[in-house]
Design an enzyme around this catalytic site. Structure first.
Site, mmCIF file in Angstrom:
data_model
loop_
_atom_site.group_PDB
_atom_site.id
_atom_site.type_symbol
_atom_site.label_atom_id
_atom_site.label_comp_id
_atom_site.label_asym_id
_atom_site.label_seq_id
_atom_site.Cartn_x
_atom_site.Cartn_y
_atom_site.Cartn_z
ATOM 1 C CB SER A 150 -0.890 0.033 1.246
ATOM 2 O OG SER A 150 -1.582 1.268 1.350
ATOM 3 C CE1 TYR A 163 -4.665 -2.289 4.835
ATOM 4 C CE2 TYR A 163 -3.719 -0.103 4.574
ATOM 5 C CZ TYR A 163 -4.225 -1.260 4.026
ATOM 6 O OH TYR A 163 -4.276 -1.402 2.657
#
Length: 257
Positions: A150, A163
Site C-alpha cells: 500500500s 494497517y
C-alpha cells in the site's frame, strides 16, 4: 498468445475487490486461478469469482482459506499442486483493517491485523517457495510472488495504526524474499495501490475521505481494482524478466506529489 498461458496462480482475498480483479485478469490471460478466501461471494454482489471465471471458459477453483492459519495455507498450496501440478504465481492480497490509532487499538485488534496482513503473507510466501523449489524453471523462473502492499506502507495512514505498520513490513518482506531467493530463481515484487474504489465497508468509502484522496491524487480520477490488476499481470508475466524486489506504485501520482 495469452500472457499467462499454462500458468497456475493463487490469489488470496480474491472473492472481492482488488483480488477479484486480479483473478479475473489472470484467468482472461490463460492462467488457472485458485481463489483463496474466507468467503466465497463478493462484497459487491453477483457471482463468485470462480463461477464467473468458469462461466467464461476459464479454469478456477475456490479454496476456503484463513491465511493466518499455517495449516490452512499448507492445505491450499497442496490442493493447488495436486490439481494443477505446480504453482507459478502467488498473489498475497488478503488484508484487514481496524481504522484505529495507536491508543484506540486493542491488543486483540493489533494481533488480528498482524496475523492476517503480516503473518498471513509469511505463511503464503513460505509455502509457495517450498512448492516452487520443487519445480523446474520456465524461462529462468521457478515462480513469482506478488505482495499487495500500500502507499500506506511508505507514508502514514492517518488513524489506522495496525494497517499501516503491517503494510510497511510487507514492503521489507518483499525485498527480503527477493534477495534471499534470487539464486533459487524465485521472483518477489510488491504493488502499492493508492486510493482504489472497492466495495469494502466503513471509512474506506466515506465521502469526505474520498474527496481528500481525490485532492491528493494528481491523476484526475481515483483508482479501480482493474488498475491494480494490470500491474499484477505485468509482474506475473514473462514481460517482467529482470524485475525483483520492487514496490510498484499504482497510485495516480499520489506519492510523486
Amino acid at each position: 498468445m495469452p500472457l499467462l498461458k499454462d500458468k497456475v496462480a493463487i490469489v488470496t482475498g480474491a472473492s472481492s475487490g482488488i483480488g477479484r480483479a486480479i483473478a479475473l485478469k489472470f484467468a482472461a490471460e490463460g492462467a488457472a486461478v485458485v481463489i483463496a478466501d474466507t468467503a466465497e461471494l463478493p462484497i459487491e454482489g453477483g457471482q463468485s469469482t470462480a463461477d464467473l471465471i468458469q462461466s467464461t471458459g476459464g479454469t478456477a477453483m475456490h479454496v476456503a482459506t484463513d491465511i493466518s492459519d499455517w495449516n490452512a495455507v499448507d492445505a491450499l498450496v497442496g490442493a493447488t499442486a495436486a490439481r494443477f501440478g505446480r504453482l507459478d504465481v502467488m498473489v498475497n492480497n488478503a488484508a484487514i483493517y481496524t481504522s484505529t490509532n495507536l491508543v484506540e487499538t486493542t491488543p486483540e485488534q493489533w494481533n488480528r491485523v498482524i496475523s492476517v496482513n503480516l503473518t498471513g503473507f509469511f505463511h503464503c510466501s513460505k509455502r509457495a517457495v517450498i512448492q516452487m523449489l520443487t519445480q523446474a524453471p520456465v524461462n529462468e523462473v521457478r515462480g513469482r510472488i506478488i505482495n499487495i502492499s500500500s502507499q500506506h506502507g511508505m507514508v502514514a495512514c492517518p488513524g489506522d495504526f495496525p494497517y499501516s505498520v503491517s503494510k510497511g513490513a510487507i514492503v521489507q518482506m518483499t525485498r527480503q524474499i527477493a534477495v534471499d531467493h534470487a539464486d533459487d530463481l524465485i521472483v518477489c515484487n510488491a504493488i502499492a495501490p493508492g486510493k482504489i474504489i472497492t466495495g469494502k465497508p466503513g471509512v474506506a468509502n466515506d465521502p469526505d475521505a474520498l474527496a481528500y484522496s481525490l485532492s491528493r491524487t494528481p491523476w484526475p480520477r481515483l483508482g479501480t481494482p482493474n488498475d491494480v490488476a494490470g500491474a499484477a499481470l505485468y509482474l506475473a508475466s514473462d514481460m517482467a524478466s529482470y524485475v525483483t524486489g520492487i514496490n510498484l506504485m499504482v497510485d495516480g501520482g499520489w506519492m510523486a506529489g
